[in-house]
Design a protein around this motif. Structure first.
Motif, mmCIF file in Angstrom:
data_model
loop_
_atom_site.group_PDB
_atom_site.id
_atom_site.type_symbol
_atom_site.label_atom_id
_atom_site.label_comp_id
_atom_site.label_asym_id
_atom_site.label_seq_id
_atom_site.Cartn_x
_atom_site.Cartn_y
_atom_site.Cartn_z
ATOM 1 N N HIS A 179 0.720 -1.185 0.059
ATOM 2 C CA HIS A 179 0.094 0.044 -0.060
ATOM 3 C C HIS A 179 0.702 1.170 0.025
ATOM 4 O O HIS A 179 0.803 2.174 -0.738
ATOM 5 N N GLU A 180 1.815 1.150 0.866
ATOM 6 C CA GLU A 180 2.818 2.331 1.073
ATOM 7 C C GLU A 180 3.571 2.729 -0.402
ATOM 8 O O GLU A 180 3.823 3.766 -0.657
ATOM 9 N N LEU A 181 4.033 1.547 -1.090
ATOM 10 C CA LEU A 181 4.614 1.656 -2.205
ATOM 11 C C LEU A 181 3.815 1.842 -3.536
ATOM 12 O O LEU A 181 4.145 3.020 -4.204
ATOM 13 N N ARG A 182 2.577 1.633 -3.233
ATOM 14 C CA ARG A 182 1.608 1.649 -4.617
ATOM 15 C C ARG A 182 0.865 3.223 -4.567
ATOM 16 O O ARG A 182 0.755 3.883 -5.763
ATOM 17 N N THR A 183 0.915 3.951 -3.442
ATOM 18 C CA THR A 183 0.577 5.210 -3.188
ATOM 19 C C THR A 183 1.313 6.128 -3.926
ATOM 20 O O THR A 183 0.909 6.879 -4.912
ATOM 21 N N PRO A 184 2.658 6.395 -3.604
ATOM 22 C CA PRO A 184 3.360 7.213 -4.630
ATOM 23 C C PRO A 184 3.733 6.799 -6.089
ATOM 24 O O PRO A 184 3.925 7.508 -7.194
ATOM 25 N N LEU A 203 1.266 10.581 -14.021
ATOM 26 C CA LEU A 203 1.655 11.498 -14.645
ATOM 27 C C LEU A 203 2.985 11.111 -15.731
ATOM 28 O O LEU A 203 2.806 12.000 -16.681
ATOM 29 N N SER A 204 3.626 10.343 -15.631
ATOM 30 C CA SER A 204 4.591 9.602 -16.561
ATOM 31 C C SER A 204 3.703 9.338 -17.788
ATOM 32 O O SER A 204 4.072 9.751 -19.148
ATOM 33 N N GLU A 205 2.706 8.862 -17.613
ATOM 34 C CA GLU A 205 1.866 8.452 -19.090
ATOM 35 C C GLU A 205 1.341 9.720 -19.690
ATOM 36 O O GLU A 205 1.159 9.849 -20.987
ATOM 37 N N MET A 206 0.705 10.584 -18.919
ATOM 38 C CA MET A 206 0.407 11.724 -19.414
ATOM 39 C C MET A 206 1.371 12.543 -20.153
ATOM 40 O O MET A 206 1.372 13.145 -21.193
ATOM 41 N N LEU A 207 2.676 12.666 -19.548
ATOM 42 C CA LEU A 207 3.800 13.149 -20.120
ATOM 43 C C LEU A 207 4.123 12.906 -21.391
ATOM 44 O O LEU A 207 4.194 13.288 -22.391
ATOM 45 N N ILE A 238 10.243 6.930 -17.084
ATOM 46 C CA ILE A 238 9.615 6.882 -15.902
ATOM 47 C C ILE A 238 8.592 6.029 -15.904
ATOM 48 O O ILE A 238 8.400 5.208 -14.922
ATOM 49 N N HIS A 239 7.721 6.097 -16.980
ATOM 50 C CA HIS A 239 6.497 5.018 -16.583
ATOM 51 C C HIS A 239 6.941 3.782 -16.887
ATOM 52 O O HIS A 239 6.191 2.702 -16.071
ATOM 53 N N SER A 240 7.896 3.213 -17.682
ATOM 54 C CA SER A 240 8.035 1.756 -17.687
ATOM 55 C C SER A 240 8.875 1.382 -16.431
ATOM 56 O O SER A 240 8.486 0.169 -16.015
ATOM 57 N N SER A 241 9.668 2.068 -15.720
ATOM 58 C CA SER A 241 10.465 1.866 -14.688
ATOM 59 C C SER A 241 9.323 1.591 -13.621
ATOM 60 O O SER A 241 9.349 0.626 -12.610
ATOM 61 N N GLY A 242 8.224 2.469 -13.523
ATOM 62 C CA GLY A 242 7.151 2.575 -12.561
ATOM 63 C C GLY A 242 6.209 1.224 -12.579
ATOM 64 O O GLY A 242 6.269 0.617 -11.611
ATOM 65 N N GLU A 243 6.169 0.688 -13.933
ATOM 66 C CA GLU A 243 5.414 -0.595 -14.140
ATOM 67 C C GLU A 243 6.360 -1.629 -13.775
ATOM 68 O O GLU A 243 5.843 -2.687 -13.153
ATOM 69 N N ASP A 244 7.478 -1.553 -13.823
ATOM 70 C CA ASP A 244 8.591 -2.830 -13.680
ATOM 71 C C ASP A 244 8.435 -2.763 -12.004
ATOM 72 O O ASP A 244 8.204 -3.908 -11.242
ATOM 73 N N LEU A 245 8.375 -1.522 -11.286
ATOM 74 C CA LEU A 245 8.274 -1.605 -9.889
ATOM 75 C C LEU A 245 7.068 -2.399 -9.305
ATOM 76 O O LEU A 245 6.941 -2.958 -8.475
ATOM 77 N N LEU A 246 6.149 -1.956 -10.200
ATOM 78 C CA LEU A 246 4.488 -2.460 -9.992
ATOM 79 C C LEU A 246 4.608 -4.211 -10.066
ATOM 80 O O LEU A 246 4.009 -4.767 -9.262
ATOM 81 N N ALA A 247 5.245 -4.531 -11.051
ATOM 82 C CA ALA A 247 5.295 -6.015 -11.386
ATOM 83 C C ALA A 247 5.927 -6.527 -10.094
ATOM 84 O O ALA A 247 5.508 -7.912 -9.844
ATOM 85 N N LEU A 248 7.005 -5.909 -9.614
ATOM 86 C CA LEU A 248 7.892 -6.485 -8.503
ATOM 87 C C LEU A 248 7.117 -6.573 -7.257
ATOM 88 O O LEU A 248 6.963 -7.421 -6.332
ATOM 89 N N ILE A 249 6.264 -5.604 -6.914
ATOM 90 C CA ILE A 249 5.293 -5.238 -5.939
ATOM 91 C C ILE A 249 4.187 -6.376 -5.853
ATOM 92 O O ILE A 249 4.060 -7.335 -4.970
ATOM 93 N N ASN A 250 3.835 -6.569 -7.295
ATOM 94 C CA ASN A 250 2.847 -7.763 -7.420
ATOM 95 C C ASN A 250 3.307 -8.952 -7.064
ATOM 96 O O ASN A 250 2.638 -9.967 -6.616
ATOM 97 N N ASP A 251 4.623 -9.348 -7.377
ATOM 98 C CA ASP A 251 4.993 -10.784 -7.209
ATOM 99 C C ASP A 251 5.406 -10.792 -5.876
ATOM 100 O O ASP A 251 5.059 -12.017 -5.371
ATOM 101 N N ILE A 252 6.004 -9.726 -5.136
ATOM 102 C CA ILE A 252 6.028 -10.153 -3.646
ATOM 103 C C ILE A 252 5.068 -10.283 -2.790
ATOM 104 O O ILE A 252 4.648 -11.161 -2.137
ATOM 105 N N LEU A 253 3.716 -9.391 -3.420
ATOM 106 C CA LEU A 253 2.258 -9.734 -2.696
ATOM 107 C C LEU A 253 1.897 -11.033 -3.182
ATOM 108 O O LEU A 253 1.292 -11.737 -2.115
ATOM 109 N N ASP A 254 2.027 -11.682 -4.120
ATOM 110 C CA ASP A 254 1.734 -12.955 -4.494
ATOM 111 C C ASP A 254 2.354 -13.987 -3.752
ATOM 112 O O ASP A 254 1.655 -15.156 -3.188
ATOM 113 N N ILE A 255 3.787 -13.560 -3.583
ATOM 114 C CA ILE A 255 4.605 -14.890 -2.642
ATOM 115 C C ILE A 255 4.033 -14.690 -1.499
ATOM 116 O O ILE A 255 3.836 -15.869 -0.601
#
Length: 915
Positions: free
Chosen positions: A514-519, A526-530, A549-566
């Motif tokens: 939750h804390e990672l997803r919020t920022p 914003l990166s997608e809009m830019l 920036i947008h691609s890096s954010g999605e990679d970070l999101l994938a990592l969060i999702n994987d950790i959450l699934d584990i």
């Protein structure tokens, strides 16, 4: 056939009368038929003559009426005279046709009748019609000229002569018919007298024959009985009667009585002779030989064998003891068991068998001159106290009569007692010999036991010492058992602590996500809009920065999702829902998602589904598709050239182990093969561990977290299956997913057993978000979206200014009016003042009043049940979504937000609210 048909004396007399009556009845019937026939012909002649005369006269009268009418009209000119003319002209033709049909069998008369018709028609055409026409035309001169010649008079005269000749022939025909009837009547009278004479003659013959047969038969029976009485007990004389009546029955009954006396005398004599032969025999072999010889002679048998019941290793067998007419080789088999062959079946069922249909391959019977096969076989058991103790088999070149069978039955009724007596006597002798031998052995064993008793005394003393030592060790074991119990208690406490720590870790990971997803939410939006550069004020390099920036954010999101699934898997919080999965649409779904990626990398993507795969398969569709998509994503990522193949098939029954069959009768195998970089064999196990890849170069070149394979390994196990790996470095990889169809859910005990049978190395590719990132492209705001969103009032409720800024910028860009509330209390205040809000984007985790409580108040206290509320939360647990919907949310989106997903959800709810 004559012998089977019986006619008694009474029947013969009655039959004679019946024949006479039938003859008389036939005579009456014939006479009646003849009389009826004469009457019919007489009536026919009368009717025929009357019809012919009547029709002839009527035709002639019609023609005369036509002549009279014609002349009256010519003289007077009055047209009323023509009415009889025309009426007669119509009627004479009708009567003529009827008369012509009446004479259809008389061609001569029909020819005469046709000649009359020609004359009539000639008069009409030459006299009648022309003169009438002349009169109508007032042509008096033509009429005068016609009557000077008057041809019509000649035609009328001809017609009268023709009718006279016709009637004369008809009278002659009628008279001839009458004469024929008279002649037939005379013949009928003569025939009647002849029939009466014939019937009388037949009656006399029948009466004489019946009386003669009765008297003759009585004389024959009387004479035969007298001869039998004079013979003084000679039963071989028989009464012979040719008739088949009551006298014949008397003769047959007498003959049957004589046959019974003769059979009884033969049976008693032979029975006494056979019993006398084997009396005094003390050996079973001698008894069997004597019995076979006597039975063969009495039943005319030419072949035989005798078997006696014995016990061999607790099995009942019948052993051959004797044979009759042995032609050089052994007669019959040496032994058999109950039910073995026809003879064994005889012993099993305890009844006799006679077979007259012998195969040509049956053992031949030898004589001094040659050999020949038997025609009949007779097998019978010898029973004592309802137990078969012996079986005998006889064979003959003729056939066994009923008298032979009766002799055998009477002999074996008492023969079983004899066989049992001899066997008992032999058993006593055998036991006596064994008893003597055992007595000698007991004496030797008694001496040995004495020696063993002394040895046991010494062993007892040694055992007493060992027992004392065991008591001491038992006390030591009790002490160690108490120590083990204490250690067990400590282990249980440690296990509880581990479970508690696991729950803490799962909760921590959920809160951390939750804390990672919020920022991260603000970064992605914003990166997608830019990167879209809606105002066209960014350079190409700045747009590339935004995309990075947008691609890096999605990679970070994938990592969060994987950790959450584990964390979900480890905590056991993942719900597996087994339901129907449509396998017929699976190839198209895979191709729609991954074909653009393969095309972009110039790879061949081939998907095949075997014919034996059913349309419906039972598993958790979400986890199943996630595994497949990750496998394909992994294959496409690590393949630079060549192909990626997906093969879907159902395992055959022969491919399933016993434990797999206990789990399910249907197992699916999905193989994902590629021509990519491959995996070294020593790394096959390593890649399944968390945060592990084949080597550092792989991480640097292809990226990834190393969690995907671990997650998919656990998902496959939750579905009841496993993943196997076949790969060599530089030669590509082949991952095979094997899962069962489970309509009733997962039986974990059976699944664990089946899982242990497979030595699997499992690899799962990265998550599907990476594939979607390659497929999806940024798209500009379309005019249709502007039309849907234009002027809509959207209330954003969130305590994070970054999220508010990102959402506000994205939504205002699409024409929407944005209101902002920092928590639930401020949201309720805005709602009370503004009733024009079209939709609320509600964050869940907020100070003062969270999203759950706020939505509940809006739905219950403010009674705004139709207002769309979209819940936004960075927590990704399944319970978070369910809790949001229960609190009153219309829909649910997890952070970080996907802008396309958010726009799609807004479009659905705004259009729905508008309609």
């Amino acid at each position: 056939m004559y012998k089977n048909f019986k006619i008694g004396i009474r029947a013969k007399i009655i039959l004679g009368y019946i024949v006479i009556i039938l003859c008389l009845l036939a005579s009456v019937i014939i006479l009646n038929n003849q009389i009826t026939s004469l009457q019919k012909e007489r009536n026919f002649i009368i009717k025929y003559d009357s019809q012919v005369q009547t029709l002839t006269n009527r035709i002639e009268k019609y023609i005369l009426d036509m002549e009279t009418s014609q002349r009256g009209y010519i003289i007077t000119g009055d047209s009323s005279y023509l009415e009889p003319y025309y009426k007669a002209e119509e009627n004479w033709k009708v009567d003529f046709d009827q008369l012509h049909q009446l004479l259809e069998n008389r061609e001569n008369q029909q020819e005469k009748l046709n000649a009359i018709k020609v004359t009539i028609e000639q008069w009409i055409s030459t006299s009648g019609e022309p003169t009438i026409q002349f009169k109508k035309e007032n042509n008096t001169e033509a009429i005068n000229e016609f009557f000077k010649v008057d041809v019509g008079r000649k035609d009328m005269e001809t017609m009268r002569n023709q009718f006279d000749a016709f009637r004369s022939d008809e009278n002659t025909f009628t008279q001839n018919k009458a004469k024929q009837l008279d002649q037939r009547n005379s013949k009928l009278t003569t025939g009647l007298f002849g029939i009466l004479v014939l019937v009388s003659f037949i009656s006399i013959i029948i009466a004489s024959g019946i009386s003669r047969s009765i008297v003759k038969t009585m004389k024959e029976v009387t004479q035969t009985i007298k001869e039998m009485a004079a013979s003084k007990g000679n039963y071989r004389t028989r009464i012979h009667v040719k008739t088949n009546d009551e006298i014949n029955d008397l003769a047959n009954a007498t003959n049957e009585l004589l046959d019974a006396f003769e059979r009884r005398e033969w049976l008693q004599a032979n029975l006494a002779e056979i019993v006398t032969k084997y009396q005094g025999v003390s050996a079973i072999t001698k008894l069997a030989e004597t019995f076979l010889a006597e039975m063969a002679h009495k039943t005319q048998s030419t072949f035989g064998a005798f078997y006696v019941r014995e016990m061999h290793n607790s099995d009942v067998v019948f052993v051959k003891k004797a044979a009759f007419a042995d032609a050089g080789d052994n007669v019959g088999i040496e032994q058999f068991k109950l039910g073995q062959g026809l003879i064994g079946q005889c012993a099993l069922e305890k009844r006799m068998f006679i077979n007259h249909d012998i195969s040509k391959e049956y053992r031949v019977i030898g004589t001094g001159l040659g050999e020949a096969p038997p025609k009949s076989v007779f097998i019978f058991p010898i029973i004592f106290e309802d137990e078969v103790i012996a079986v005998a088999e006889l064979a003959t070149m003729t056939s066994y009569t009923v008298l032979h069978q009766e002799l055998v039955k009477q002999v074996i009724e008492t023969f079983g007692l004899t066989v049992n007596s001899i066997l008992g006597r032999m058993e006593i002798v055998r036991l006596l010999n064994e008893s003597r031998a055992m007595t000698e052995e007991l004496q030797v064993q008694s001496e040995e036991l004495q020696t063993q008793s002394e040895e046991l005394q010494m062993q007892t003393e040694e055992l007493t010492m060992i027992n004392e030592q065991l008591e001491e060790r038992s006390k030591e074991a009790e002490t160690k058992s108490q120590q083990l119990e204490k250690a067990k208690k400590e282990l249980e406490d440690s296990a509880e602590q581990l479970v508690l720590h696991s729950n803490y870790k799962s909760q921590f990971l959920a809160n951390m996500s939750h804390e990672l997803r919020t920022p991260l939410n603000s970064i992605l939006i914003l990166s997608e809009m830019l990167s879209e550069n809606g105002n066209n004020n960014l350079t190409e390099e700045e747009m590339e920065f935004a995309r990075v920036i947008h691609s890096s954010g999605e990679d970070l999101l994938a990592l969060i999702n994987d950790i959450l699934d584990i964390s979900k898997v480890e905590a056991g919080k993942i719900d597996i829902i087994f339901d129907e999965v449509n396998m017929s649409e699976m190839p198209q779904q895979i191709e729609q998602i991954f074909a653009p990626v393969a095309k972009k990398k110039h790879l061949e993507l081939h998907i095949s589904k075997a014919d034996n795969v059913g349309d419906i398969f039972y598993t958790d569709e979400k986890r199943f598709q996630q595994i497949l998509k990750n496998l394909l994503s992994n294959a496409l990522k690590f393949t630079e050239r060549g192909y990626v193949h997906v093969d879907i098939k159902q395992l055959d029954h022969g491919q399933l182990t016993t434990n797999m069959q206990e789990v399910s009768a249907e197992w699916l195998e999905i193989k994902v093969s590629d021509t990519g970089i491959g995996i070294p064999k020593d790394k096959h196990q390593l890649i399944f561990e968390s945060f592990q890849q084949a080597d550092g170069a792989t991480v640097r070149k292809y990226g990834g977290t190393g969690l995907g394979l671990t997650i998919c390994k656990e998902f496959a196990k939750l579905l009841g299956g496993w993943i196997t790996l076949q790969s060599e470095e530089g030669k590509g990889s082949s991952f095979t997913l094997t899962i069962p169809s489970l309509p009733n859910g997962l039986n974990e005990t059976v699944i664990d057993v089946a899982y242990e049978e497979v030595v699997a190395t499992i690899e799962v590719p990265e998550t599907i978000e990476e594939v979607q990132k390659q497929v999806n492209e940024s798209r500009p705001v379309s005019p249709q979206e502007v039309e849907v969103f234009q002027g809509k009032n959207i209330l954003i409720v969130d305590d994070d200014y970054r999220n508010i800024y990102a959402l506000k910028a994205a939504l205002e860009n699409r024409g929407m009016n944005i209101l902002v509330a920092k928590d639930g209390l401020e949201c309720l205040e805005i709602m009370e003042k503004n009733n024009a809000i079209d939709l609320i984007l509600m964050d869940i985790m907020m100070p003062n009043m969270d999203g759950y409580e706020t939505m509940s108040i809006i739905r219950t206290k403010m009674n705004l049940t139709d207002l769309p509320i979209i819940a936004l939360t960075a927590k990704a647990m399944k319970t978070d979504r369910d809790k949001s919907l229960e609190a009153g949310a219309s829909d649910y989106i997890s952070k970080p937000l996907n802008l396309d997903q958010l726009v799609s959800v807004l479009r659905v709810w705004l259009v729905s609210k508008g309609s």
